[in-house]
Design a protein around this motif. Structure first.
Motif, PDB file in Angstrom:
ATOM      1  N   MET A   1       5.702   7.160  -7.021  1.00 54.22           N
ATOM      2  CA  MET A   1       4.537   7.429  -6.885  1.00 54.22           C
ATOM      3  C   MET A   1       4.208   8.895  -6.313  1.00 54.22           C
ATOM      4  N   ASN A   2       4.860   9.045  -5.017  1.00 58.04           N
ATOM      5  CA  ASN A   2       4.675  10.351  -4.375  1.00 58.04           C
ATOM      6  C   ASN A   2       5.248  11.708  -5.251  1.00 58.04           C
ATOM      7  N   ALA A   3       6.487  11.417  -5.999  1.00 58.66           N
ATOM      8  CA  ALA A   3       7.048  12.653  -6.662  1.00 58.66           C
ATOM      9  C   ALA A   3       6.213  12.882  -7.990  1.00 58.66           C
ATOM     10  N   ALA A   4       5.374  11.749  -8.326  1.00 60.10           N
ATOM     11  CA  ALA A   4       4.603  12.018  -9.668  1.00 60.10           C
ATOM     12  C   ALA A   4       3.212  12.892  -9.022  1.00 60.10           C
ATOM     13  N   LEU A   5       2.805  12.282  -7.892  1.00 57.42           N
ATOM     14  CA  LEU A   5       1.665  13.068  -7.448  1.00 57.42           C
ATOM     15  C   LEU A   5       1.920  14.312  -6.791  1.00 57.42           C
ATOM     16  N   SER A   6       3.291  14.639  -6.372  1.00 56.88           N
ATOM     17  CA  SER A   6       3.562  16.170  -6.052  1.00 56.88           C
ATOM     18  C   SER A   6       3.651  16.806  -7.004  1.00 56.88           C
ATOM     19  N   ASP A   7       3.961  16.411  -8.361  1.00 57.16           N
ATOM     20  CA  ASP A   7       4.160  17.215  -9.625  1.00 57.16           C
ATOM     21  C   ASP A   7       2.771  17.458 -10.047  1.00 57.16           C
ATOM     22  N   VAL A   8       1.834  16.690 -10.003  1.00 62.54           N
ATOM     23  CA  VAL A   8       0.596  17.071 -10.428  1.00 62.54           C
ATOM     24  C   VAL A   8      -0.048  18.130  -9.544  1.00 62.54           C
ATOM     25  N   LEU A   9      -0.038  17.889  -8.157  1.00 63.20           N
ATOM     26  CA  LEU A   9      -0.630  18.725  -7.113  1.00 63.20           C
ATOM     27  C   LEU A   9       0.197  20.247  -7.512  1.00 63.20           C
TER      28      LEU A   9
ATOM     29  N   LEU B   1     -12.433  23.727 -17.485  1.00 60.75           N
ATOM     30  CA  LEU B   1     -11.746  22.380 -17.526  1.00 60.75           C
ATOM     31  C   LEU B   1     -10.219  22.282 -17.763  1.00 60.75           C
ATOM     32  N   LYS B   2      -9.714  21.637 -16.939  1.00 63.29           N
ATOM     33  CA  LYS B   2      -8.246  21.549 -17.118  1.00 63.29           C
ATOM     34  C   LYS B   2      -7.610  20.163 -16.730  1.00 63.29           C
ATOM     35  N   ASN B   3      -6.516  19.447 -17.342  1.00 66.76           N
ATOM     36  CA  ASN B   3      -5.933  18.251 -17.179  1.00 66.76           C
ATOM     37  C   ASN B   3      -4.559  18.572 -16.536  1.00 66.76           C
ATOM     38  N   TYR B   4      -4.047  17.985 -15.402  1.00 67.10           N
ATOM     39  CA  TYR B   4      -2.593  17.831 -15.061  1.00 67.10           C
ATOM     40  C   TYR B   4      -2.461  16.598 -15.177  1.00 67.10           C
ATOM     41  N   SER B   5      -0.895  16.385 -15.909  1.00 63.82           N
ATOM     42  CA  SER B   5      -0.589  14.820 -15.467  1.00 63.82           C
ATOM     43  C   SER B   5       1.055  14.982 -15.496  1.00 63.82           C
ATOM     44  N   TYR B   6       1.346  13.655 -15.437  1.00 63.40           N
ATOM     45  CA  TYR B   6       2.797  13.311 -15.052  1.00 63.40           C
ATOM     46  C   TYR B   6       2.879  11.716 -15.649  1.00 63.40           C
ATOM     47  N   THR B   7       3.852  11.625 -16.541  1.00 69.03           N
ATOM     48  CA  THR B   7       4.062  10.406 -16.836  1.00 69.03           C
ATOM     49  C   THR B   7       5.542  10.215 -16.985  1.00 69.03           C
TER      50      THR B   7
ATOM     51  N   ASP C   1       0.714  -1.241   0.093  1.00 66.57           N
ATOM     52  CA  ASP C   1      -0.086   0.085   0.045  1.00 66.57           C
ATOM     53  C   ASP C   1       0.823   1.329   0.064  1.00 66.57           C
ATOM     54  N   VAL C   2       0.826   1.992  -1.125  1.00 62.02           N
ATOM     55  CA  VAL C   2       1.602   3.314  -0.950  1.00 62.02           C
ATOM     56  C   VAL C   2       1.175   4.180   0.094  1.00 62.02           C
ATOM     57  N   SER C   3       2.466   4.637   0.772  1.00 63.14           N
ATOM     58  CA  SER C   3       2.480   5.493   1.982  1.00 63.14           C
ATOM     59  C   SER C   3       2.671   6.857   1.367  1.00 63.14           C
ATOM     60  N   MET C   4       1.396   7.556   1.532  1.00 63.49           N
ATOM     61  CA  MET C   4       1.176   9.035   0.740  1.00 63.49           C
ATOM     62  C   MET C   4       2.046  10.022   1.707  1.00 63.49           C
ATOM     63  N   THR C   5       2.896  10.840   0.852  1.00 69.23           N
ATOM     64  CA  THR C   5       3.685  11.747   1.338  1.00 69.23           C
ATOM     65  C   THR C   5       3.662  12.999   0.467  1.00 69.23           C
ATOM     66  N   ALA C   6       3.072  12.765  -0.717  1.00 70.08           N
ATOM     67  CA  ALA C   6       3.071  14.136  -1.810  1.00 70.08           C
ATOM     68  C   ALA C   6       2.534  15.135  -1.247  1.00 70.08           C
ATOM     69  N   THR C   7       3.054  16.394  -1.707  1.00 74.36           N
ATOM     70  CA  THR C   7       2.612  17.616  -1.356  1.00 74.36           C
ATOM     71  C   THR C   7       2.870  18.599  -2.317  1.00 74.36           C
ATOM     72  N   ALA C   8       2.228  19.833  -2.315  1.00 72.50           N
ATOM     73  CA  ALA C   8       2.263  20.701  -3.388  1.00 72.50           C
ATOM     74  C   ALA C   8       3.326  21.841  -2.625  1.00 72.50           C
TER      75      ALA C   8
END
Length: 192
Positions: free
Chosen positions: A169-177, A145-151, A27-34
């Motif tokens: 996963m947290n680096a990617a989510l932080s980028d999107v946030l 409407l706008k999409n924010y993405s990271y690949t 289970d991914v431990s969530m630490t992503a932040t903006a």
């Protein structure tokens, strides 16, 4: 003969240990932040905020190549993102209320993808990370409407362990946030 058997058993034991985590659920431990910064763009404005987990599957991916190995999940991502999103809008000066209680501007943030996939190659493989969110805002009779993405695809020789998966996963989510939090057009749209 006895030494040969012991060597074979030792090799088998090492291979089992090396590949063992691929068959342990994670289970991914969530630490992503903006990034933490503030503006007053929304000062005096109240917005309704709603978060929707709109992924096609709640499974993030598998811990081994292709569709093999144990499942990777992110069981607390919904609650975690609700808090992060509320903080993003508050740091931009908005008063945030429940979406259904708002009489003015409203915004729905949808988590569209949160995926991790290990691809097999000939000499190397690849970690593939895909995270995307969508903002769907309404103010008076106007929509935004706008999409924010990271690949990302990263070539690898060794399959990542749990902490490596968490970090990617947290680096990617932080980028999107971050992309959402610095979207001045969205903030101006909600503040008008």
């Amino acid at each position: 003969m006895k030494q040969k058997l012991l060597r074979i058993l030792a090799i088998f034991a090492l291979l089992s240990l090396a590949g063992g985590c691929a068959y342990t659920p994670h289970d991914v431990s969530m630490t992503a932040t903006a990034p933490i910064y503030s503006t007053d763009i929304g000062s005096g404005s109240t917005i309704g905020l709603r978060f929707i987990d709109d992924r096609d599957s709640k499974t993030v991916g598998q811990r081994a190549v292709g569709m093999t190995g144990a499942d990777i999940s992110a069981n607390n991502i919904g609650l975690y993102l609700e808090d992060q999103l509320e903080e993003i809008f508050k740091r931009n000066g908005f008063e945030v209320v429940d979406y259904n209680d708002a009489s003015g501007p409203k915004v729905t943030i949808s988590l569209r993808t949160f995926k991790f996939f290990i691809e097999q190659g000939f000499w190397t493989g690849a970690n593939n990370v895909d995270v995307s969110m969508k903002a769907d805002a309404r103010n008076s009779n106007s929509d935004y409407l706008k999409n924010y993405s990271y690949t990302q695809e990263e070539r690898i020789v060794v399959i990542p362990d749990a902490s490596g998966i968490d970090a990617m996963m947290n680096a990617a989510l932080s980028d999107v946030l971050t992309k959402l939090s610095v979207d001045a057009d969205l903030m101006k749209f909600l503040a008008r």
